[in-house]
Scaffold this motif. Structure first.
Motif, short mmCIF file in Angstrom:
data_model
loop_
_atom_site.label_atom_id
_atom_site.label_comp_id
_atom_site.label_asym_id
_atom_site.label_seq_id
_atom_site.Cartn_x
_atom_site.Cartn_y
_atom_site.Cartn_z
N TYR A 1 -14.76 26.80 -11.50
CA TYR A 1 -15.65 27.65 -10.68
C TYR A 1 -15.30 27.50 -9.21
O TYR A 1 -15.22 28.48 -8.47
CB TYR A 1 -17.09 27.21 -10.96
CG TYR A 1 -18.16 27.94 -10.20
CD1 TYR A 1 -18.63 29.18 -10.62
CD2 TYR A 1 -18.74 27.37 -9.07
CE1 TYR A 1 -19.64 29.83 -9.93
CE2 TYR A 1 -19.74 28.01 -8.37
CZ TYR A 1 -20.19 29.25 -8.80
OH TYR A 1 -21.20 29.88 -8.11
N GLU A 2 -15.06 26.24 -8.79
CA GLU A 2 -14.78 26.01 -7.36
C GLU A 2 -13.43 26.61 -6.95
O GLU A 2 -13.29 27.17 -5.87
CB GLU A 2 -14.80 24.51 -7.06
CG GLU A 2 -16.19 23.91 -7.20
CD GLU A 2 -16.13 22.48 -7.70
OE1 GLU A 2 -15.80 22.29 -8.90
OE2 GLU A 2 -16.38 21.57 -6.91
N HIS B 1 -13.92 30.33 -6.56
CA HIS B 1 -14.66 30.58 -5.32
C HIS B 1 -13.71 30.47 -4.12
O HIS B 1 -13.66 31.34 -3.26
CB HIS B 1 -15.81 29.57 -5.21
CG HIS B 1 -16.66 29.71 -3.98
ND1 HIS B 1 -17.51 30.78 -3.79
CD2 HIS B 1 -16.79 28.91 -2.90
CE1 HIS B 1 -18.13 30.62 -2.62
NE2 HIS B 1 -17.71 29.50 -2.06
N GLU C 1 -22.90 22.99 0.52
CA GLU C 1 -21.80 22.51 -0.36
C GLU C 1 -20.47 22.72 0.35
O GLU C 1 -20.34 23.61 1.20
CB GLU C 1 -21.85 23.30 -1.67
CG GLU C 1 -20.91 22.85 -2.77
CD GLU C 1 -21.10 21.39 -3.18
OE1 GLU C 1 -20.21 20.59 -2.84
OE2 GLU C 1 -22.12 21.05 -3.81
N PHE D 1 -22.21 20.29 -6.67
CA PHE D 1 -20.90 19.75 -7.04
C PHE D 1 -20.65 18.40 -6.38
O PHE D 1 -19.90 17.58 -6.89
CB PHE D 1 -19.79 20.73 -6.65
CG PHE D 1 -19.93 22.05 -7.35
CD1 PHE D 1 -19.55 22.19 -8.68
CD2 PHE D 1 -20.44 23.16 -6.71
CE1 PHE D 1 -19.70 23.39 -9.35
CE2 PHE D 1 -20.59 24.38 -7.36
CZ PHE D 1 -20.22 24.49 -8.69
N SER E 1 -22.60 31.50 -12.37
CA SER E 1 -22.73 30.11 -12.82
C SER E 1 -23.79 29.93 -13.90
O SER E 1 -23.90 28.83 -14.46
CB SER E 1 -23.07 29.20 -11.63
OG SER E 1 -24.39 29.40 -11.20
#
Ligand code: NIG
Ligand code: FE
Length: 411
Positions: free
Chosen positions: A107-108, A111, A220, A250, A325
């Motif tokens: 996911y990161e 992104h 974050e 995270f 998410s």
């Protein structure tokens, strides 16, 4: 009132069980979170959208005047479920990204590569006001089918003045509680997070504050840091907004310390929170909103919900419904995850998604309990034991909802 001025009444009768948080006040913490009152063979009497009485059928007094009756044999009643954390105003989907993640992408990484949240921002900006309204109404229908009677929703997929304000209005007009997530990500047209925040606070906040009840920020790596969060949150508080933080999703970036210092209403996610964060939250007024569907959807560790409850923190549960998410609007499933993954009891899960979730929204005085004087929002569980709410994993547990004293078909 009915058009002829008579009082509108509904009797939900012959319930196998009625379950409601058993300790007064909000938010509930520690042992109080798990105290649920259960009435067997029960009724709920509603008048003009408010609960007039609950009790055992054998104690039900004769009712004068007209009353509609709903035969709830075989069903149980719990307070209407409150989803206090969703991102229901978005266009498009992220099914392609979902498939990539299933194949191993994180996911990161998505992104950071301009996908993820920013791809939903592009899709949402491309729609008009009617598209946004239709999207929120569609998502509200999905939520109501699984027993949610009150939902909060954040903006955060516009990140420009027009789309953020249109998102907040669409949420409000669909009956949701709007939260301005003006600081969700840094849009590509801005050279830095500071430059974007300067714009958002000057150009969007004044009007956003007239529609939203709260403000939220994603604290974050790759989004906003604690210094920026403090600036944003303090400016939002000046405009009368309640404060919330997406924190420790995270990594720990100082979100808990800031939340406690600013006495925000809630900090949400907490999948990365360590023992110090648990202790700090337990000693504070901040509600910890735990989102197990998001952790599950991303294959991330679960938040330390058991430790938070045991330490005495106020804990609420929500879906985090969003296209990236947590594409999950299902509070009963969240209760199942709470019981199977977070080691909360069904009773703790019930209080966490009713009275404590209502507290996060500032509505605990009117929502989240089946008791006289509370809003007549009831979720009917299609089972003779209310704990099927958590027990029936992914099952069709909701028989219907009563909203403001009126039975609604599931749609
Ligand atoms: O709560 N983490 C930040 N925001 C959302 C996800 C938004 C998205 O992926 O579109 C969340 O997980
Ligand atoms: Fe979220």
């Amino acid at each position: 009132m009915t058009p002829d001025g008579a009082r509108r009444r509904l009797l939900i009768r012959d319930l196998a069980q009625l379950a409601t948080p058993g300790v007064d006040g909000a938010p509930l913490r520690g042992a109080a979170l798990g105290r649920v009152d259960v009435i067997e063979d029960a009724y709920v009497l509603c008048r003009d959208g408010v609960i007039e009485a609950v009790g055992r059928m054998r104690d039900l007094k004769a009712i004068d005047g007209d009353v509609d009756e709903f035969d709830a044999r075989g069903c149980s009643a719990v307070p209407g479920l409150v989803d206090c954390h969703t991102h229901a105003c978005f266009l498009g989907d992220r099914v392609e990204e979902f498939a990539l993640r299933a194949g191993g992408a994180s996911y990161e990484e998505l992104h950071a590569a301009g996908g993820g949240i920013m791809s939903t921002v592009r899709a949402t900006r491309a729609g008009d006001n009617d598209d946004l309204r239709r999207a929120v109404e569609r998502h509200r229908t999905w939520m109501s089918r699984v027993g949610t009677t009150t939902f909060e929703s954040k903006s955060g997929y516009g990140l420009d003045r027009e789309t953020e304000l249109a998102s907040l209005r669409a949420i409000r007009d669909a009956g949701g509680i709007p939260t301005w997530l003006g600081a969700h990500a840094v849009p590509l047209e801005f050279p830095s997070a500071d430059a974007y925040l300067d714009f958002a606070l000057r150009e969007v906040l004044p009007e956003a504050a007239t529609i939203a009840r709260a403000a939220d920020i994603f604290l974050e790596h790759g989004a906003f840091d604690a210094t920026q969060a403090r600036l944003y949150l303090e400016a939002c508080r000046e405009r009368g907004l309640e404060l919330r933080i997406h924190g420790d999703q995270f990594s720990e970036q100082g979100a808990v310390a800031l939340a406690v210092e600013l006495r925000v209403r809630s900090i949400d996610h907490l999948e990365a929170t360590g023992a110090d964060g648990v202790t700090a939250l337990a000693a504070s007024d901040v509600t910890a909103v735990v989102l197990p569907a998001s952790a599950l959807f991303l294959g991330r560790p679960m938040a330390p919900a058991r430790a938070l409850v045991d330490a005495g923190a106020a804990v609420a549960l929500a879906t985090d419904f969003n296209p990236g998410s947590a594409f999950c609007e299902n509070i009963p499933l969240v209760c199942s995850l709470a019981a199977t993954q977070l080691r909360l009891t069904p009773s703790e899960a019930l209080s966490a998604c009713t009275v404590n979730a209502a507290h996060v929204l500032g509505l605990a005085g009117e929502l989240g309990r089946l008791a006289a004087g509370f809003r007549a929002d009831v979720t009917l569980i299609d089972a003779p034991d209310w704990r099927y709410l958590a027990y029936h994993l992914g099952g069709a547990v909701v028989a219907g909802v009563v909203l403001g004293g009126e039975f609604r078909e599931l749609g």
